[in-house]
Design an enzyme around this catalytic site. Sequence first.
Site, PDB file in Angstrom:
ATOM      1  N   GLN A 188      -9.917  17.598   2.760  1.00 54.61           N
ATOM      2  CA  GLN A 188     -10.717  17.432   1.557  1.00 54.61           C
ATOM      3  C   GLN A 188      -9.994  16.551   0.526  1.00 54.61           C
ATOM      4  OE1 GLN A 188     -13.940  18.544   1.002  1.00 54.61           O
ATOM      5  NE2 GLN A 188     -13.792  17.295  -0.851  1.00 54.61           N
ATOM      6  N   LYS A 192     -19.256  23.352   3.376  1.00 60.76           N
ATOM      7  CA  LYS A 192     -19.071  22.897   4.758  1.00 60.76           C
ATOM      8  C   LYS A 192     -18.856  24.089   5.698  1.00 60.76           C
ATOM      9  CE  LYS A 192     -17.425  18.519   2.995  1.00 60.76           C
ATOM     10  NZ  LYS A 192     -16.294  17.804   2.398  1.00 60.76           N
ATOM     11  N   ASP A 209     -14.956  12.852  10.184  1.00 61.84           N
ATOM     12  CA  ASP A 209     -15.338  12.406   8.841  1.00 61.84           C
ATOM     13  C   ASP A 209     -15.236  10.881   8.706  1.00 61.84           C
ATOM     14  OD1 ASP A 209     -16.304  13.103   6.321  1.00 61.84           O
ATOM     15  OD2 ASP A 209     -14.312  13.318   5.443  1.00 61.84           O
TER      16      ASP A 209
END
Length: 284
Positions: free
Chosen positions: A98, A54, A121
């Site tokens: 994450q 990312k 996200d």
Amino acid sequence: MTAILLDGKKLSQKIKDSIAEEIKTLVASGKKPPKLATILVGSDPASATYVNMKVKSCHAVGMISEKIELPETTTTQELLAVIDRLNADPDTHGILLQHPTPPQIDERAAFDRIDLKKDVDGVTTLSFGKLSMGVETYLPCTPYGMVLLLKEYGIDPAGKRAVVVGRSPILGKPMAMLLTEMNATVTLCHSRTQNLPEIVAQADIIVGAVGKPEFIKADWIKPGSVLLDAGYNAGNVGDIEISKAWEKSSHYTPVPGGVGPMTISVLLLQTLYSAKDHFTPPLK
């Protein structure tokens, strides 16, 4: 009928190229580039790899990346303090925590601490609730990536029967809602669904999102179906038995190279949307 491969790798690069051009224009006008902050708690090797991918993707399109690495012993309160700092930073447009975090972390509390306007996200319960109510928000990246693949290849779900196999809150459930929003008639199934082969056999669009290798068998699938495989399992196989099923389909995503590459591109895209101070545009 020759099955058409839904090339996520190609579309992902197209999206990244478009993002890079838009960021150049923003910078040329005197504005700062969008910034995505990624938080990694602990030292899980797979998670570290994903975060590095990312970060690399951010740099490739001219986006700023802040990578925050916290020790395995981090407490929930310490993590929440980091998220609060990023929420308060006007130069941070997107925050990604994450998954998975170490067991002592209240992961849901941490996700839900992320400001709605920075939840690029699409993982907070508020984002999920807005999606379920048809209110503009940021969308879970993998489902939105599949929607963009459908759009790119001119596949209109309206009036079609769709079966989503898998009910996770960031994949199966939101994908079912997005397909419903696009006027498909959707059945949401999972590994305990009775008569699953018969249900799948009725589908015009099949989404594999159950996390079990080749769980959806080729002989369940009717000819001409669209196959979207969001799974990635050991041995480079997805959740659909694509090696045998693709020839029966009208369109299919390969594994790898189908749905996977779209996820990071959508993350970057929604970070750009945040920098422009708007949510993801409506699907229609």
